[in-house]
Design an enzyme around this catalytic site. Structure first.
Site, short mmCIF file in Angstrom:
data_model
loop_
_atom_site.label_atom_id
_atom_site.label_comp_id
_atom_site.label_asym_id
_atom_site.label_seq_id
_atom_site.Cartn_x
_atom_site.Cartn_y
_atom_site.Cartn_z
N GLU A 266 0.90 -1.17 0.00
CA GLU A 266 0.00 0.00 0.00
C GLU A 266 0.92 1.20 0.00
OE1 GLU A 266 -3.23 0.07 -0.05
OE2 GLU A 266 -3.87 -1.90 0.66
N GLU A 399 4.82 13.17 -4.52
CA GLU A 399 4.04 13.13 -3.28
C GLU A 399 4.74 14.00 -2.22
OE1 GLU A 399 3.97 9.49 -0.95
OE2 GLU A 399 1.82 9.74 -0.67
P1 NAD Z 1 8.51 4.94 4.53
O1 NAD Z 1 8.40 4.16 3.27
O2 NAD Z 1 9.68 5.81 4.72
O3 NAD Z 1 8.48 3.97 5.79
C1 NAD Z 1 7.51 2.98 5.96
C2 NAD Z 1 8.10 1.86 6.78
O4 NAD Z 1 9.18 1.28 6.07
C3 NAD Z 1 8.64 2.30 8.14
O5 NAD Z 1 8.34 1.31 9.11
C4 NAD Z 1 10.13 2.38 7.89
O6 NAD Z 1 10.90 2.16 9.06
C5 NAD Z 1 10.34 1.26 6.88
N1 NAD Z 1 11.52 1.47 6.05
C6 NAD Z 1 12.07 2.65 5.66
N2 NAD Z 1 13.17 2.43 4.90
C7 NAD Z 1 13.31 1.08 4.81
C8 NAD Z 1 14.24 0.23 4.15
N3 NAD Z 1 15.27 0.73 3.45
N4 NAD Z 1 14.07 -1.11 4.25
C9 NAD Z 1 13.04 -1.62 4.96
N5 NAD Z 1 12.14 -0.88 5.61
C10 NAD Z 1 12.27 0.47 5.53
O7 NAD Z 1 7.14 5.72 4.64
P2 NAD Z 1 6.70 6.75 5.76
O8 NAD Z 1 7.48 8.01 5.54
O9 NAD Z 1 6.73 6.09 7.09
O10 NAD Z 1 5.16 6.97 5.38
C11 NAD Z 1 4.75 7.81 4.37
C12 NAD Z 1 4.46 7.04 3.11
O11 NAD Z 1 3.48 6.01 3.38
C13 NAD Z 1 3.81 7.91 2.06
O12 NAD Z 1 4.39 7.64 0.81
C14 NAD Z 1 2.36 7.48 2.08
O13 NAD Z 1 1.67 7.72 0.89
C15 NAD Z 1 2.46 6.04 2.40
N6 NAD Z 1 1.20 5.52 2.95
C16 NAD Z 1 0.40 4.74 2.15
C17 NAD Z 1 -0.82 4.28 2.63
C18 NAD Z 1 -1.72 3.41 1.77
O14 NAD Z 1 -2.62 2.79 2.32
N7 NAD Z 1 -1.54 3.36 0.47
C19 NAD Z 1 -1.22 4.59 3.91
C20 NAD Z 1 -0.38 5.38 4.71
C21 NAD Z 1 0.84 5.83 4.20
#
Ligand code: NAD
Length: 495
Positions: A266, A399
């Site tokens: 997602e 975004e």
């Molecule tokens: P992110 O991708 O930075 O982090 C998400 C998760 O991934 C966190 O737990 C983080 O620790 C982990 N992560 C980060 N880097 C990683 C790596 N290299 N390897 C493995 N895991 C890693 O996202 P964010 O900044 O926490 O959240 C914002 C993003 O989430 C936005 O792009 C938003 O659109 C998306 N989002 C999507 C939905 C949906 O349902 N489509 C819902 C909420 C948020």
């Protein structure tokens, strides 16, 4: 440790800030002893530390989950019993709503009213909804020849790793762990490094509700260490991820480089709000403002691009601007606050840099455009609207994940659909028109997992949510979510 936040002095005594991970039913520190700092976004100061788990801790959590799965103490428990436990779990979340709301606001800075009355009850509802479903899901018997009987059963996958973001920490986590648990899996949940508190606290509530030790584990830690270790683990059967498109793609790589585990994603969005000339502009304006300023714009399906017919553009911008300027931005623990700070310094700088990019590329600021409440030390920005945006500008394509709206004008419905689809994302969209035939045509033409007509961001646990294109694949919510956490098994009986 950096300077300690004053907010801690205002908390009720009963609120204990979690510090350890939860593995095999026990609180544990990272084996390395490493911790990560939690910062209150309202003043940028430290509120505590939690375990920063690495691959050693992740391995312990996965082993614990695997052992629990193999033992059958949850995976083979009668569905009726599991249902009772999930309902108790939901009740415990609700009973601890105030505390969980405070923990959520401390981590992410969302208004306390929204956390306590929105996020937490929504997570409890999700747990109850899937709990109720446990004993209502049937297998199949294949229509085979008379000498055979083929029983087709839904089987749990085993160990599910849920990696979630910080914008709606508990409710996003619940969308993952609730369907994974009811299917009989064991779960290892990794909250975002910015928002570990509610995940760590509900692991205790899960145990108290009767979910056996080892079935629900929570590892706090950074993405590059704990997240990656889960993605690459050879004994994780499935990764369910919510977060950015960039990191989501990494999980596909991790899966390919390890055991080919199942991955569902997602991801991000750049959702259009299409407003046609005959729309109810007052209703559209109110909904557009809510759709981009709620949670300070840190919403995956935020309606961040308004695509509006030229003849009503100025009137619409004026109305949305009024909503933006009426929003009370401030301390998230103040019950009058409508918009809190952004989650972190990194996100603050990122959003401010997009405001500069918008100006540099020639868009006009209708309102906002910078920081606010700087003296607080928190990460506050103004609700911002850019007018005269072209869809090829970076503020229309990337975004931002902040309270920044881009308004693009078009000549008709056909061009609106083209512009709406001119993005790598396909999470959600809104369509505003009084003409049902045009509404149907535009809604059908937009490639997105969710389209709202004359409303925006409405939801119900019974309706699936998820994206097309680079917004991901697989669905959360509804019975369709269970597909991600089960496999079909065919067992043949000869007569
Ligand atoms: P992110 O991708 O930075 O982090 C998400 C998760 O991934 C966190 O737990 C983080 O620790 C982990 N992560 C980060 N880097 C990683 C790596 N290299 N390897 C493995 N895991 C890693 O996202 P964010 O900044 O926490 O959240 C914002 C993003 O989430 C936005 O792009 C938003 O659109 C998306 N989002 C999507 C939905 C949906 O349902 N489509 C819902 C909420 C948020």
């Amino acid at each position: 440790m950096g300077a300690e936040s004053n907010i801690l002095k205002t908390l009720p005594k009963a609120v204990k800030l979690p510090t350890q991970s939860f593995i095999g039913g026990k609180h544990v520190s990272a084996r390395s002893g490493a911790t990560l700092e939690c910062i209150f976004p309202g003043d940028g100061k430290v509120i505590g530390e939690v375990a920063a788990c690495d691959e050693v801790d992740v391995d312990l959590a996965v082993r614990s989950a695997r052992e629990a799965f193999g033992s059958g103490r949850w995976s083979r428990m009668a569905p009726q019993e599991r249902r009772k436990i999930m309902l108790r779990f939901s009740e415990l979340i609700l009973a601890n709503r105030e505390e969980l709301g405070i923990l959520e606001t401390l981590n992410v800075g969302k208004p306390i009213v929204n956390a306590t009355n929105g996020d937490i009850p929504s997570a409890a509802n999700c747990v109850a909804w899937f709990g109720e479903a446990i004993d209502k899901i049937y297998g199949e018997v294949g229509p085979t020849s008379d000498d055979l009987m083929a029983v087709v059963t839904r089987e749990p996958l085993g160990v599910v790793a849920a990696i979630v973001p910080w914008n709606y920490p508990l409710s996003m986590a619940a969308w993952k762990f609730a369907p994974a648990l009811i299917a009989g899996n064991s779960v290892v949940l990794k909250p975002a490094e910015q928002s570990p508190y509610t995940a760590l606290r509900i692991a205790e509530l899960a145990l108290e509700a009767g979910i056996p030790e080892g079935v629900f584990n929570v590892v706090s830690g950074f993405g590059k260490t704990a997240g990656q270790a889960l993605g690459r683990h050879m004994d994780v059967d499935c990764v369910t991820f919510t977060g950015s498109t960039q990191v989501g793609k990494m999980f596909l790589i991790y899966a390919g480089q390890s055991n080919g585990k199942r991955v569902s994603l997602e991801l991000g969005g750049k959702s259009p709000q299409v407003v046609l000339a005959d729309a109810d502009l007052d209703a559209a304006a109110a909904s557009i403002a809510a759709g981009i300023f709620a949670n300070a714009g840190q919403v995956c399906n935020a309606g961040s691009r308004v695509i509006v017919e030229e003849s009503v553009k100025d009137a619409l911008v004026e109305k949305v601007t009024k909503h933006a300027e009426a929003l009370r931005v401030g301390n998230p623990f103040d019950v009058e606050t409508k918009m809190g700070p952004l989650v972190s310094r990194e996100q603050y700088e990122r959003v401010l840099s997009y405001m500069e990019i918008g100006v540099q590329q020639g868009a006009r600021i209708a309102t906002g455009g910078g920081k606010t409440l700087v003296e607080s030390g928190g990460y506050f920005v103004q609700p911002t609207i850019f007018d005269n945006v072209r869809n090829d500008m970076r503020i229309a394509q990337e975004e931002i994940f902040g309270p920044v709206l881009s308004v693009i004008s078009v000549k008709d419905a056909e061009q609106a659909v083209k512009v709406a689809n001119d993005t790598v994302y396909g999470l959600a969209a809104g369509v505003w028109t009084e003409n049902i035939r045009i509404a149907q045509r535009v809604a059908k033409g937009i490639r997105a997992g969710v389209v709202w007509v004359n409303c925006f961001d409405r939801g119900n646990m019974s309706v699936p949510f998820g994206g097309f294109k680079q917004s991901g694949h697989g669905r959360d919510k509804s019975l369709h979510a269970i597909d991600k956490y089960t496999d079909w098994k065919a067992t043949w009986f000869a007569s």
